[in-house]
Design a protein around this motif. Structure first.
Motif, PDB file in Angstrom:
ATOM      1  N   LYS A   2       1.004  -1.273   0.049  1.00 39.99           N
ATOM      2  CA  LYS A   2      -0.040   0.037  -0.108  1.00 39.99           C
ATOM      3  C   LYS A   2       0.927   1.246   0.146  1.00 39.99           C
ATOM      4  O   LYS A   2       1.841   1.137   0.927  1.00 39.99           O
ATOM      5  CB  LYS A   2      -0.929   0.080   1.130  1.00 39.99           C
ATOM      6  N   PRO A   3       0.524   2.108  -1.019  1.00 36.94           N
ATOM      7  CA  PRO A   3       1.264   3.545  -0.937  1.00 36.94           C
ATOM      8  C   PRO A   3       1.173   4.164   0.341  1.00 36.94           C
ATOM      9  O   PRO A   3      -0.008   4.379   0.941  1.00 36.94           O
ATOM     10  CB  PRO A   3       0.966   4.074  -2.218  1.00 36.94           C
ATOM     11  N   GLN A   4       2.197   4.919   0.753  1.00 35.87           N
ATOM     12  CA  GLN A   4       2.200   5.994   1.973  1.00 35.87           C
ATOM     13  C   GLN A   4       1.280   7.029   1.512  1.00 35.87           C
ATOM     14  O   GLN A   4       1.506   7.615   0.430  1.00 35.87           O
ATOM     15  CB  GLN A   4       3.843   6.383   2.559  1.00 35.87           C
ATOM     16  N   PHE A   9       5.094  12.670   4.360  1.00 33.50           N
ATOM     17  CA  PHE A   9       6.391  13.286   3.920  1.00 33.50           C
ATOM     18  C   PHE A   9       6.429  14.670   4.029  1.00 33.50           C
ATOM     19  O   PHE A   9       7.326  15.260   3.959  1.00 33.50           O
ATOM     20  CB  PHE A   9       6.533  13.023   2.526  1.00 33.50           C
ATOM     21  N   ILE A  10       5.083  15.481   4.164  1.00 30.14           N
ATOM     22  CA  ILE A  10       5.252  16.855   4.491  1.00 30.14           C
ATOM     23  C   ILE A  10       5.305  17.404   5.788  1.00 30.14           C
ATOM     24  O   ILE A  10       4.755  16.833   6.565  1.00 30.14           O
ATOM     25  CB  ILE A  10       4.045  17.403   3.825  1.00 30.14           C
TER      26      ILE A  10
END
Length: 143
Positions: A2-4, A9-10
């Motif tokens: 599953k993509p993060q 990341f911000i």
């Protein structure tokens, strides 16, 4: 796998600052909505100041005349402690909102017939009328 989520990341501070600026622009929209949507104006908060980033001098002058109303509107929207306004000039404060293009609808004749037949068999007048309108609106233009 599953993509993060991108928010992972911000930086949290940047995300908070960005959402606060969107809130300021939503509060100001009734007064200067056309300039905001056209990309000629952007707002941000710095300490106790509202900073207006304008694309032209005429808009900057208009904002100077509206300064008191803008600060009152901001306070009423829940942004307390903002006591002054600064105006900055730049060529492009932000990209304008993209104009939405409507894609032409194309539904084959067989599907239009199914929509019309289904509308004839439905007892709910609102739904039947909506299906009939869809069948009529989706006609393909003659070649």
């Amino acid at each position: 796998m599953k993509p993060q989520r991108i928010s992972r990341f911000i930086a949290h501070d940047w995300s908070t600052h960005s959402s606060r600026d969107r809130g300021v622009e939503r509060a100001m929209e009734p007064l200067v909505g056309d300039a905001l949507q056209a990309g000629r104006l952007a707002f941000t908060l710095r300490d106790d100041s509202l900073v207006a980033i304008c694309a032209d001098r005429g808009l900057a002058t208009e904002l100077r005349f509206q300064q008191r109303e803008l600060l009152k509107t901001l306070a009423a929207a829940g942004f307390a402690g903002i006591e002054r306004m600064r105006i900055r000039l730049t060529h492009t404060p932000r990209a304008p909102e993209p104009a939405q293009r409507l894609e032409p609808r194309e539904i084959p004749e067989s599907a239009r017939q199914i929509l019309a037949d289904t509308a004839a068999g439905i007892q709910d007048d609102g739904l039947a009328n909506a299906l009939q309108r869809l069948a009529r609106a989706a006609k393909t233009p003659p070649d």
